[in-house]
Scaffold this motif. Structure first.
Motif, PDB file in Angstrom:
ATOM      1  N   GLU A 119       1.267  -1.087   0.027  1.00 34.05           N
ATOM      2  CA  GLU A 119       0.195  -0.133   0.191  1.00 34.05           C
ATOM      3  C   GLU A 119       0.914   0.835  -0.235  1.00 34.05           C
ATOM      4  OE1 GLU A 119      -2.570  -0.430   3.530  1.00 34.05           O
ATOM      5  OE2 GLU A 119      -3.736  -2.230   2.169  1.00 34.05           O
ATOM      6  N   ALA A 120       2.171   0.912   0.851  1.00 36.24           N
ATOM      7  CA  ALA A 120       2.520   2.048   1.201  1.00 36.24           C
ATOM      8  C   ALA A 120       3.580   2.597  -0.375  1.00 36.24           C
ATOM      9  CB  ALA A 120       4.111   2.085   2.022  1.00 36.24           C
ATOM     10  N   PRO A 151       5.687   8.743  -3.755  1.00 38.50           N
ATOM     11  CA  PRO A 151       6.975   8.975  -2.934  1.00 38.50           C
ATOM     12  C   PRO A 151       5.933  10.333  -2.380  1.00 38.50           C
ATOM     13  CG  PRO A 151       7.303   9.611  -5.615  1.00 38.50           C
ATOM     14  CD  PRO A 151       6.485   9.237  -5.508  1.00 38.50           C
ATOM     15  N   GLN A 152       6.168  10.698  -0.907  1.00 33.92           N
ATOM     16  CA  GLN A 152       5.741  11.543  -0.198  1.00 33.92           C
ATOM     17  C   GLN A 152       6.541  13.187   0.054  1.00 33.92           C
ATOM     18  OE1 GLN A 152       2.133  10.190   1.310  1.00 33.92           O
ATOM     19  NE2 GLN A 152       2.746   9.300  -0.448  1.00 33.92           N
ATOM     20  N   ALA A 153       5.697  13.418   0.941  1.00 35.01           N
ATOM     21  CA  ALA A 153       6.540  14.906   0.666  1.00 35.01           C
ATOM     22  C   ALA A 153       7.580  14.529   1.899  1.00 35.01           C
ATOM     23  CB  ALA A 153       5.372  16.022   1.601  1.00 35.01           C
ATOM     24  N   PRO A 154       9.026  15.393   1.763  1.00 35.17           N
ATOM     25  CA  PRO A 154       9.847  14.792   2.580  1.00 35.17           C
ATOM     26  C   PRO A 154       9.901  16.029   3.804  1.00 35.17           C
ATOM     27  CG  PRO A 154      10.725  15.414   0.003  1.00 35.17           C
ATOM     28  CD  PRO A 154       9.340  15.454   0.097  1.00 35.17           C
ATOM     29  N   LEU A 187      12.873   6.325   3.564  1.00 35.76           N
ATOM     30  CA  LEU A 187      12.569   5.153   2.996  1.00 35.76           C
ATOM     31  C   LEU A 187      12.314   4.275   5.059  1.00 35.76           C
ATOM     32  CD1 LEU A 187      11.289   2.358   2.078  1.00 35.76           C
ATOM     33  CD2 LEU A 187      13.431   1.264   1.777  1.00 35.76           C
ATOM     34  N   ALA A 188      10.945   4.116   4.781  1.00 36.39           N
ATOM     35  CA  ALA A 188      10.381   3.640   6.521  1.00 36.39           C
ATOM     36  C   ALA A 188       9.268   2.485   6.088  1.00 36.39           C
ATOM     37  CB  ALA A 188      10.300   5.043   6.744  1.00 36.39           C
ATOM     38  N   THR A 189       9.979   1.560   7.139  1.00 31.70           N
ATOM     39  CA  THR A 189       8.976   0.202   6.724  1.00 31.70           C
ATOM     40  C   THR A 189       8.609   0.225   8.411  1.00 31.70           C
ATOM     41  OG1 THR A 189       9.439  -0.375   5.079  1.00 31.70           O
ATOM     42  CG2 THR A 189       8.351  -1.549   6.075  1.00 31.70           C
ATOM     43  N   LEU A 190       7.682  -0.274   9.139  1.00 31.20           N
ATOM     44  CA  LEU A 190       7.305  -0.901  10.070  1.00 31.20           C
ATOM     45  C   LEU A 190       6.884  -2.586  10.417  1.00 31.20           C
ATOM     46  CD1 LEU A 190       6.360  -0.800  12.885  1.00 31.20           C
ATOM     47  CD2 LEU A 190       4.021  -0.277  12.052  1.00 31.20           C
ATOM     48  N   THR A 191       8.423  -3.034  11.149  1.00 29.53           N
ATOM     49  CA  THR A 191       8.547  -4.300  10.784  1.00 29.53           C
ATOM     50  C   THR A 191       8.493  -4.615  12.250  1.00 29.53           C
ATOM     51  OG1 THR A 191      10.188  -3.628   8.726  1.00 29.53           O
ATOM     52  CG2 THR A 191      10.350  -5.700   9.754  1.00 29.53           C
ATOM     53  N   ARG A 192       7.633  -5.879  11.789  1.00 29.69           N
ATOM     54  CA  ARG A 192       7.150  -6.783  13.566  1.00 29.69           C
ATOM     55  C   ARG A 192       8.258  -7.300  13.928  1.00 29.69           C
ATOM     56  NH1 ARG A 192       4.099  -3.306  16.026  1.00 29.69           N
ATOM     57  NH2 ARG A 192       2.342  -3.297  14.928  1.00 29.69           N
ATOM     58  N   MET A 193       9.242  -7.391  14.931  1.00 28.56           N
ATOM     59  CA  MET A 193       9.930  -8.189  14.531  1.00 28.56           C
ATOM     60  C   MET A 193      10.341  -8.918  16.340  1.00 28.56           C
ATOM     61  SD  MET A 193      13.147  -6.630  12.421  1.00 28.56           S
ATOM     62  CE  MET A 193      14.251  -8.252  13.082  1.00 28.56           C
ATOM     63  N   TYR A 227       8.300   6.572   1.487  1.00 27.63           N
ATOM     64  CA  TYR A 227       9.438   6.614   0.960  1.00 27.63           C
ATOM     65  C   TYR A 227       9.190   8.149   0.492  1.00 27.63           C
ATOM     66  CZ  TYR A 227       7.766   5.931  -3.964  1.00 27.63           C
ATOM     67  OH  TYR A 227       7.194   5.023  -4.864  1.00 27.63           O
ATOM     68  N   SER A 228      10.329   8.860   0.788  1.00 26.32           N
ATOM     69  CA  SER A 228      10.504   9.936   0.011  1.00 26.32           C
ATOM     70  C   SER A 228      11.564  10.123  -0.852  1.00 26.32           C
ATOM     71  CB  SER A 228      10.720  11.613   0.756  1.00 26.32           C
ATOM     72  OG  SER A 228       9.297  11.339   1.924  1.00 26.32           O
ATOM     73  N   LEU A 229      11.472  11.171  -1.507  1.00 22.35           N
ATOM     74  CA  LEU A 229      12.845  11.539  -2.103  1.00 22.35           C
ATOM     75  C   LEU A 229      13.262  12.871  -2.297  1.00 22.35           C
ATOM     76  CD1 LEU A 229      11.437   9.477  -6.069  1.00 22.35           C
ATOM     77  CD2 LEU A 229      12.674   8.901  -4.227  1.00 22.35           C
ATOM     78  N   PHE A 230      14.838  12.969  -2.379  1.00 29.13           N
ATOM     79  CA  PHE A 230      14.836  14.200  -1.353  1.00 29.13           C
ATOM     80  C   PHE A 230      15.616  15.073  -3.208  1.00 29.13           C
ATOM     81  CE2 PHE A 230      14.292  12.085   1.875  1.00 29.13           C
ATOM     82  CZ  PHE A 230      13.727  13.159   3.024  1.00 29.13           C
ATOM     83  N   GLU A 231      16.298  16.459  -3.180  1.00 34.59           N
ATOM     84  CA  GLU A 231      16.603  17.100  -4.637  1.00 34.59           C
ATOM     85  C   GLU A 231      17.507  16.092  -4.480  1.00 34.59           C
ATOM     86  OE1 GLU A 231      16.017  21.139  -4.600  1.00 34.59           O
ATOM     87  OE2 GLU A 231      14.061  20.764  -3.695  1.00 34.59           O
ATOM     88  N   ASP A 232      18.966  15.913  -3.497  1.00 31.51           N
ATOM     89  CA  ASP A 232      20.182  14.972  -3.821  1.00 31.51           C
ATOM     90  C   ASP A 232      20.388  14.058  -3.934  1.00 31.51           C
ATOM     91  OD1 ASP A 232      19.168  13.806  -1.979  1.00 31.51           O
ATOM     92  OD2 ASP A 232      20.954  14.833  -0.366  1.00 31.51           O
TER      93      ASP A 232
END
Length: 151
Positions: free
Chosen positions: A46-47, A52-55, A89-95, A79-84
Motif C-alpha cells: 500500500e505504501a 513518494p511522499q513529501a520530504p 525509506l520507512a517500513t514498520l517491521t515487527r520482529m 518513501y520520499s525522494l530528495f533533491e540531492d
C-alpha cells in the motif's frame, strides 16, 4: 597492533542481483542462501502504491534515534525522494523475539561481505563495502557499524 577487520574493497566489482555460481563456495553461511522470499506485507504494498511522499514527513537523518520512541511517526511506511538524489525509506517491521543485541550483531555482520548482505534481501541488495577507518574486531558490535561508512 590492534586486531582490526580489513575492509573488503573490490574496485573491479561487477554488481549484480542474486548469487552467481561459485560466489558462496567455502562460505560457512552458504546453507542460509535462499532466493525465494515471502511476499511483501500488505502495508508495504500500500505504501509503495502511494508513490513518494513529501520530504517534510520524514525524520531528519540526525533524528534517526527517535525511531525507537513510542508511537508512530508521520511516515511510518513509505518513501520520499530528495533533491540531492537521496531517498528516505520507512517500513514498520515487527520482529517478535529479536533483541537489540541481535540487531547489533546483524548490522555489523552482514556488511562485512557482499554475499552476507545479499542474504538479507537477495532481490534488491547488490553490494556492500566498508570504507574509511578500519574496525576494531574487539569493539562491541554496535561500535563496528554506527558511524561507519559503507559504499
Amino acid at each position: 597492533m590492534a586486531d582490526v577487520a580489513e575492509p573488503r574493497a573490490d574496485p573491479g566489482r561487477r554488481p549484480h542481483l542474486g548469487v552467481q555460481p561459485g560466489e558462496l563456495d567455502g562460505k560457512w553461511y552458504a546453507k542460509y542462501w535462499n532466493p525465494v522470499m515471502a511476499p511483501l506485507p500488505e502495508h508495504v504494498r500500500e505504501a509503495l502504491a502511494l508513490g513518494p511522499q513529501a520530504p517534510p514527513l520524514c525524520l531528519d537523518f540526525d533524528a534517526a534515534g527517535r525511531l525507537s520512541d513510542a508511537g508512530y511517526h508521520d511516515l511510518e511506511n513509505g518513501y520520499s525522494l530528495f533533491e540531492d538524489g537521496s531517498m528516505h525509506l520507512a517500513t514498520l517491521t515487527r520482529m517478535p523475539g529479536v533483541s537489540p543485541a541481535m540487531l547489533d550483531w546483524w548490522f555489523w555482520w552482514h556488511a562485512m561481505e557482499t554475499q552476507r548482505y545479499k542474504l538479507w534481501y537477495p532481490r534488491a541488495h547488490v553490494y556492500a563495502e566498508w570504507s574509511g577507518e578500519l574496525m576494531e574486531r574487539r569493539a562491541p558490535y554496535r561500535e563496528r557499524y554506527i558511524g561507519a561508512r559503507r559504499s
